[in-house]
Motif scaffolding. Structure first.
Motif, PDB file in Angstrom:
ATOM      1  N   ARG A 500      23.668   2.098  21.382  1.00 32.09           N
ATOM      2  CA  ARG A 500      25.071   2.248  20.854  1.00 32.09           C
ATOM      3  C   ARG A 500      25.095   3.922  20.115  1.00 32.09           C
ATOM      4  O   ARG A 500      23.972   4.527  20.181  1.00 32.09           O
ATOM      5  CB  ARG A 500      24.948   1.554  19.330  1.00 32.09           C
ATOM      6  CG  ARG A 500      25.169  -0.237  19.618  1.00 32.09           C
ATOM      7  CD  ARG A 500      25.886  -0.491  18.318  1.00 32.09           C
ATOM      8  NE  ARG A 500      24.612  -0.820  17.219  1.00 32.09           N
ATOM      9  CZ  ARG A 500      24.714  -1.117  16.158  1.00 32.09           C
ATOM     10  NH1 ARG A 500      25.965  -1.707  15.692  1.00 32.09           N
ATOM     11  NH2 ARG A 500      23.826  -1.449  15.237  1.00 32.09           N
ATOM     12  N   ARG A 525      34.430   0.106  17.419  1.00 29.54           N
ATOM     13  CA  ARG A 525      33.510  -0.507  18.601  1.00 29.54           C
ATOM     14  C   ARG A 525      31.634   0.017  18.435  1.00 29.54           C
ATOM     15  O   ARG A 525      31.138  -0.508  19.220  1.00 29.54           O
ATOM     16  CB  ARG A 525      33.860   0.703  19.902  1.00 29.54           C
ATOM     17  CG  ARG A 525      33.668   2.035  19.854  1.00 29.54           C
ATOM     18  CD  ARG A 525      33.800   2.722  21.208  1.00 29.54           C
ATOM     19  NE  ARG A 525      33.475   4.118  21.230  1.00 29.54           N
ATOM     20  CZ  ARG A 525      34.752   4.934  20.995  1.00 29.54           C
ATOM     21  NH1 ARG A 525      36.074   4.611  20.715  1.00 29.54           N
ATOM     22  NH2 ARG A 525      34.369   6.436  20.838  1.00 29.54           N
ATOM     23  N   GLY A 527      30.537  -1.613  16.018  1.00 30.47           N
ATOM     24  CA  GLY A 527      30.024  -2.585  15.614  1.00 30.47           C
ATOM     25  C   GLY A 527      29.457  -2.598  14.220  1.00 30.47           C
ATOM     26  O   GLY A 527      29.861  -1.777  13.202  1.00 30.47           O
ATOM     27  N   SER A 528      28.575  -3.691  13.795  1.00 31.32           N
ATOM     28  CA  SER A 528      28.009  -3.667  12.473  1.00 31.32           C
ATOM     29  C   SER A 528      27.012  -2.400  12.033  1.00 31.32           C
ATOM     30  O   SER A 528      26.634  -1.817  13.170  1.00 31.32           O
ATOM     31  CB  SER A 528      27.402  -4.948  12.128  1.00 31.32           C
ATOM     32  OG  SER A 528      26.014  -5.172  13.142  1.00 31.32           O
TER      33      SER A 528
END
Length: 600
Positions: A500, A525, A527-528
């Protein structure tokens, strides 16, 4: 009723008179003292914690397995042993039924001189007696609370919102009951008698736990609905948000916050008018709110309780009861935040001769008050829990311990920031990765799982084995091989599915709080949030002059995030950013499956 507790000296937030029902009495003096004296003895368990429930469940399951194997008690009846212990804390009302039934079961399957059975009967009777003490105290507390209201009742404000209480417990109970029932059906066909009895007992225990959660949800929902369906007794009190997020309730005359009477978890309802909002924007707002809460938690002041506020309780407070709380907001905008007992500024603001606690009152408005007179409407999301003198002292000691721990973390954070400019001046690509501490934690987890599962024999080992193996495949690869790479374009994080990336300008959170390292981006995008966990002992770190690796990593990333001159000037290549970790997870899964099958 007083305790030696340090007063935070915070001013009281005034509640508008429009939010106070007419004739609402103040809960103070002898009436509050009678309520406090009605609490159960200190040796009666009242405050329930998850760890306590799990510990009791494990002890009860061990005793239930022994009864099923050595005394041939049917699993469905042996499951009453762990459930009886759980009900002692969670649902004492049930012990009026389970106590006699379990006593009869033990007497039927045990001998006259069977010492373990006699001890079990004594313990069951003792738990039954504790439950009766607690139920008697509940009735007495409710009686004194209703008496303190002097017959004044009012309808809860419309701002309380729809009835939400109990929905989670009801859903959880249905899921647990269904899973337990399915497991009983599957385990009933096992060949090994011992494994079959223990597995069926565990299944019935899961069914019982699910029914307990279902009953708790239904009972809480019925009590909360009762507050909305008819006028409820009302009392004027003082409240504040505790350090752990619960609402602490004080008597109306306790302006120094010397002695909280009880705590309750309460939540304000917000009308969501943004249904048409873009999903990405909604999730971004949630992430920004989470980052804001994280930053507040990281502050040293977060370990301190909030300001004292005037409030009105709707409903009679007692152990296990439900409430609606109408209180003054914490962020006062009109400047009326002086304490009622202030003898200088308060008198000047209110005028000569004005009483400290106005007795005149009106019906509360609907929802949030007027533009000039605002108030907050919260409904309980957990039962009321009374506080004994000992519980108050323990809470104060815990707050002081949190403050000392926060000071230690701040000291280590400052030590990690020393020499940052010299370390980051080269402009080269920087990498942070899992060290020996992360891998040691993984090794300990693997050894614990192996001792817990592989020492079992027969098919019983596969139930926890599959569950622990699935969790380990998801968590251990990243714990043992995480990597963060910083280059000119931002930060790169490896993970199970791949790498990521977030740019420097998109960073939202970089912090090390306690044993957790957390980095998050405001981009949808991404995410967490990326997190890593490792144990630490701040006291030993300061004594020996050590800096935790997570503190150093957070300090360096934060410095580069805030000062572009310290960021790397080079671009990393794909090999430097790390690779997907799922192959490592596959290898770990295969090794674990082989161990489950091959180890005798």
């Amino acid at each position: 009723m007083t305790t030696n507790i340090e007063s935070p000296g915070r001013p009281t937030r005034r509640l508008p008179e429009s939010a106070v029902p007419e004739g609402c009495p103040a809960w103070s003096g002898e009436k509050a003292l009678l309520w406090a004296r009605a609490q159960p003895p200190v040796w009666v368990p009242v405050r329930m914690r998850s760890l306590h429930l799990l510990a009791l469940a494990m002890v009860g399951l061990t005793a239930g397995f022994w009864l099923a194997n050595s005394r041939d008690v049917p699993p469905v009846l042996a499951a009453l042993v762990p459930l009886h212990l759980v009900w002692t804390l969670a649902r004492p009302e049930v012990l009026r039924v389970s106590g006699p039934v379990l006593t009869l079961v033990l007497a039927w399957y045990g001998g006259t001189h069977d010492l373990p059975i006699l001890v079990g009967v004594l313990l069951v009777t003792a738990a039954w007696a504790l439950a009766e003490f607690r139920m008697s105290a509940r009735r007495t507390q409710r009686m004194w609370a209703v008496s303190a209201a002097e017959g004044v009742t009012a309808v809860v404000p419309e701002g309380v919102g729809p009835l939400r209480r109990g929905r989670f417990l009801i859903a959880l109970g249905l899921v647990l009951a269904a899973l337990g029932g399915a497991f009983v059906l599957v385990a009933s066909g096992w060949d090994a008698p011992t494994d079959r009895r223990e597995a069926v007992l565990a299944g019935w225990f899961t069914v019982g736990w699910g029914l307990t959660a279902l009953a708790s949800g239904r009972l809480a929902r019925r009590r909360a609905a009762g507050l909305r369906g008819a006028p409820a007794p009302v009392l004027r009190v003082l409240v504040r948000d505790g350090a752990n997020g619960d609402v602490e309730v004080f008597t109306a005359d306790d302006v120094a916050a010397l002695r909280p009477m009880f705590t309750v978890t309460a939540e304000e309802w917000y009308d969501d008018d943004d249904d048409e909002e873009d999903e990405e924007a909604r999730l971004l707002k949630e992430k920004e709110m989470e980052a804001l809460l994280d930053s507040l938690d990281a502050e040293e002041e977060a370990a301190q309780p909030g300001p004292l506020r005037e409030a009105v309780l709707y409903g009679a407070p007692y152990d296990g009861g439900e409430l609606v709380i109408v209180s003054a907001p914490e962020d006062v905008r009109d400047g009326t935040d002086e304490a009622p007992g202030d003898e200088t500024e308060g008198d000047e603001a209110q005028g000569e001769g004005e009483p400290e606690a106005p007795e005149g009152a009106r019906e509360p408005g609907s929802g949030g008050g007027s533009e000039d007179e605002e108030f907050v409407v919260e409904s309980s999301m957990a039962p009321v829990r009374a506080l004994s003198e000992r519980a108050v002292r323990l809470r104060i000691a815990a707050e002081k311990a949190r403050a000392r721990r926060a000071a230690l973390y701040a000291d280590r954070r400052a030590a990690a920031a020393d020499g940052l400019t010299e370390r980051l001046a080269s402009g080269a690509v920087r990498r942070w990765r899992a060290g020996w501490l992360d891998r040691a934690v993984c090794l300990v987890v693997v050894l614990w799982a192996a001792l817990m599962v592989l020492t079992e024999v027969g098919g019983w080992r596969y139930v926890p084995g599959v569950l622990l193996g699935f969790i380990g495949v998801l968590l251990l690869p990243r714990m043992a091989a995480w990597r963060i790479t910083a280059d000119r374009d931002g930060l790169w994080f490896n993970g199970l599915r791949g790498v990521r990336h977030t740019e420097w300008d998109h960073l939202m959170t970089v912090r090390c709080e306690g044993s957790a390292l957390k980095v998050d981006s405001r981009r949808f995008r991404f995410g967490s949030a990326w997190t890593a966990h490792a144990p630490r002992w701040a006291r030993l770190e300061r004594r020996f002059g050590l800096v935790h690796p997570y503190e150093r990593t957070a300090a360096e990333i934060t410095a580069m995030w805030q000062d572009p001159a310290l960021r790397p000037t080079e671009t990393s290549v794909e090999r430097e950013r790390g690779r997907a970790l799922w192959p490592l997870g596959v290898v770990l899964g295969l090794v674990w499956v082989a161990a489950l099958v091959l180890v005798p």
